[in-house]
Design a protein around this motif. Structure first.
Motif, PDB file in Angstrom:
ATOM      1  N   SER A 247       8.936 -28.411  13.829  1.00 48.47           N
ATOM      2  CA  SER A 247       8.031 -28.489  14.969  1.00 48.47           C
ATOM      3  C   SER A 247       7.649 -29.919  15.339  1.00 48.47           C
ATOM      4  N   PHE A 248       7.585 -30.821  14.348  1.00 47.71           N
ATOM      5  CA  PHE A 248       7.151 -32.183  14.642  1.00 47.71           C
ATOM      6  C   PHE A 248       8.306 -33.092  15.066  1.00 47.71           C
ATOM      7  N   ASP A 249       9.544 -32.609  14.931  1.00 53.04           N
ATOM      8  CA  ASP A 249      10.715 -33.395  15.339  1.00 53.04           C
ATOM      9  C   ASP A 249      11.889 -32.459  15.609  1.00 53.04           C
ATOM     10  N   PRO A 250      11.797 -31.646  16.656  1.00 51.17           N
ATOM     11  CA  PRO A 250      12.794 -30.596  16.875  1.00 51.17           C
ATOM     12  C   PRO A 250      14.218 -31.103  17.115  1.00 51.17           C
ATOM     13  N   GLU A 251      14.375 -32.337  17.563  1.00 53.13           N
ATOM     14  CA  GLU A 251      15.705 -32.865  17.847  1.00 53.13           C
ATOM     15  C   GLU A 251      16.246 -33.752  16.720  1.00 53.13           C
ATOM     16  N   ASN A 252      15.495 -33.885  15.624  1.00 49.47           N
ATOM     17  CA  ASN A 252      15.911 -34.743  14.510  1.00 49.47           C
ATOM     18  C   ASN A 252      16.244 -36.150  14.986  1.00 49.47           C
ATOM     19  N   ARG A 253      15.355 -36.695  15.808  1.00 49.08           N
ATOM     20  CA  ARG A 253      15.529 -38.034  16.352  1.00 49.08           C
ATOM     21  C   ARG A 253      14.593 -39.047  15.702  1.00 49.08           C
ATOM     22  N   ILE A 254      13.645 -38.583  14.890  1.00 51.02           N
ATOM     23  CA  ILE A 254      12.598 -39.486  14.407  1.00 51.02           C
ATOM     24  C   ILE A 254      12.476 -39.476  12.886  1.00 51.02           C
ATOM     25  N   SER A 255      12.681 -38.339  12.255  1.00 51.27           N
ATOM     26  CA  SER A 255      12.492 -38.221  10.802  1.00 51.27           C
ATOM     27  C   SER A 255      13.659 -37.445  10.203  1.00 51.27           C
ATOM     28  N   ILE A 256      14.290 -38.029   9.200  1.00 49.84           N
ATOM     29  CA  ILE A 256      15.468 -37.418   8.573  1.00 49.84           C
ATOM     30  C   ILE A 256      15.151 -37.139   7.110  1.00 49.84           C
ATOM     31  N   PRO A 257      15.287 -35.880   6.656  1.00 46.47           N
ATOM     32  CA  PRO A 257      14.948 -35.562   5.272  1.00 46.47           C
ATOM     33  C   PRO A 257      15.713 -36.404   4.255  1.00 46.47           C
TER      34      PRO A 257
END
Length: 394
Positions: A160-170
Motif C-alpha cells: 500500500s505504501f509503494d504499489p509500483e515498487n519505485r521507492i522501497s525494495i525489500p
C-alpha cells in the motif's frame, strides 16, 4: 552451513534498543513530523546524481544483516564481490539499531531537504511508509533495476505504501506468527488457543510490536490486517485485553522472549520467524506455527533518501542483490525470508536444509495467508499505538 544462533537478531534490535515506554514517547513525538515544515515534494527537493563521476556509495544497514566470512569477519563476501565487479566503492555502516532512533538521527536534515551522507538506508515497512509519506525518499528508475522487476516475490508486490515498487525494495522479509516449545507443552495451532488454553495460562508472551501482535489478532477475528476499520481494531484489542486481564499473557517483549522459550520458561508466544529458525537449529522441539487465520509479513526495505548523490550506484547495488545466486548467499547467513524468486534453487547448492525451510522460502500456500499491516496515517498511528500501549501496560 547453517549459521549458529546469534546473541541478538536483527529483528530483536528493532525493539530491543528502546524500552516500550521510551518507544511510545519517541513515536508520539515523531508522529507530528508530517506537519508543515517537514513535508517535501519531488519538485521542491531535487537531488543531483553524481554516480557518473563518483564510483562510490554509502550504505547504512542493521547489524548482522550482511553475510560475513567465517574466517575473517571484516570480509563481506557478497558485498566485496559487488565492489570488484562494479568498481563502486561501498562504505558499509551498521548504524541502524532501531527505526525510531534512526528517524531521530536523520529527520532534521531530511525535513530541511539536506543530505544525510547516506545513499541507501534500510528501514522496516511502517517507517518506510512514514518517510515516503513525508516525501523524503527518491524514486528509483525501473530500467536500472530489472532484476527486481523480474524476481521480486509476488507477495511483496502492490504494497500500500509503494504499489509500483519505485521507492522501497525489500532487503529481507520475515513472518510474525506463533511459536511453542514442544518440550514443555503440546502443539499449538491458533491464536485463540494461545490466548485462552488453560494449560498455557501465565506461560505466554506476545510482542510489544503493535503491528505484529495486533495483525495476528485482527486476522484471528476474520478481519483483514491490511485493510481494517477502527471498530475492527478495537474488537481485536478487546480480545487481547481479556487475555491480559485473565493472566494468560505473562508479558510483552521484544525478541527477549527467545531465551525464555528456549529454556522452557515460557511455553508459547507470538514470535518472529528469524528467531525461531535459529532456536530450532539448537532444539528441534521449538516450532514456528503459521495459524490458518494468517501470519504477518514484514520487510526491511532499501531506500535512497533525498539529496543522496549516488542514486544510480545504489540502483546498481539493489539490482545486484536481486540476482538469485547473490540473494541465496545472503539468505544463508541472515536466515530471514529471501524476497528473490529463484534463490531457493541456488540455496540448494549452499545448504539443502535451509532451501527446504519454509521460513526462509515460504511456499505459495503460506504466502497466500501472509499480510502486510495496513499503512497508517499520522492520526491512526498515534491512536492505535496509544490504545495498544494502554492494554499492554507499557
Amino acid at each position: 552451513m547453517r549459521t549458529p544462533l546469534r546473541p541478538l537478531t536483527r529483528r530483536g534490535l528493532l525493539t530491543g534498543t528502546l524500552g516500550s515506554a521510551a518507544m511510545l514517547a519517541t513515536a508520539g513525538a515523531l508522529a507530528g513530523c508530517g506537519t508543515k515544515g517537514a513535508q517535501q515534494t519531488e519538485a521542491g527537493c531535487v537531488s543531483e546524481d553524481l554516480s557518473g563521476t563518483e564510483k562510490k556509495l554509502a550504505f547504512s544497514n542493521w547489524p548482522q544483516y550482511m553475510d560475513v566470512d567465517d574466517k575473517n569477519e571484516s570480509k563481506r563476501p557478497s558485498l566485496d564481490a559487488f565492489v570488484t565487479s562494479s568498481g563502486v566503492q561501498v562504505t558499509y555502516t551498521e548504524d541502524i539499531n532501531d527505526n525510531n532512533e534512526f528517524f531521530g538521527k536523520v529527520q532534521n536534515q531530511l525535513a530541511a531537504c539536506q543530505g544525510t551522507g547516506r545513499d541507501i538506508i534500510v528501514l522496516t515497512d511502517w517507517m518506510a511508509a512514514r518517510m515516503i509519506r513525508l516525501g523524503w525518499i527518491q524514486k528509483l528508475d525501473p530500467a536500472k533495476i530489472p532484476n527486481v522487476t523480474a524476481n521480486l516475490l509476488p507477495s511483496l508486490l502492490n504494497r500500500s505504501f509503494d504499489p509500483e515498487n519505485r521507492i522501497s525494495i525489500p532487503w529481507q522479509s520475515g513472518l510474525a506468527g506463533l511459536a511453542y516449545n514442544g518440550g514443555v507443552t503440546k502443539e499449538i495451532r491458533t491464536v485463540d488457543e494461545l490466548l485462552t488454553r488453560p494449560d498455557l495460562k501465565g506461560k505466554v508472551t506476545a510482542l510489544s510490536e503493535m503491528r505484529d501482535t495486533m495483525g495476528l489478532l485482527l486476522q484471528s477475528n476474520g478481519h483483514d490486517s491490511a485493510n481494517f476499520t477502527t471498530a475492527q481494531f478495537d474488537d481485536a484489542l478487546n480480545k487481547l485485553k481479556k487475555a491480559v486481564d485473565s493472566g494468560q499473557i505473562r508479558k510483552f517483549t521484544g525478541n527477549d522472549y527467545a531465551p525464555d522459550l528456549a529454556k522452557g520458561d515460557i511455553a508459547a508466544c507470538v514470535g518472529w520467524s528469524g528467531d525461531i529458525i535459529q532456536l530450532s537449529s539448537e532444539n528441534e522441539k521449538i516450532k514456528f506455527v503459521a495459524p490458518d487465520s494468517g501470519v504477518m509479513l514484514f520487510s526491511d526495505n532499501m531506500m535512497v533518501p533525498n539529496k543522496a548523490t549516488h542514486r544510480a550506484n545504489a540502483e546498481e547495488l539493489i539490482n545486484y542483490y536481486y540476482q538469485p545466486a547473490v540473494a541465496a548467499k545472503l539468505a544463508a547467513y541472515v536466515n530471514y525470508i529471501c524476497p528473490v524468486k529463484g534463490a531457493q534453487a541456488e540455496m540448494e547448492k549452499i545448504d539443502p536444509e535451509l532451501a527446504a525451510n519454509p521460513l526462509v522460502f515460504p511456499d505459495d500456500a503460506l504466502l497466500s495467508r501472509s499480510k502486510v499491516f495496513m499503512a497508517l496515517d499520522e492520526k491512526q498511528e498515534k491512536e492505535y499505538e496509544g490504545k495498544f500501549q494502554q492494554v499492554i501496560g507499557a
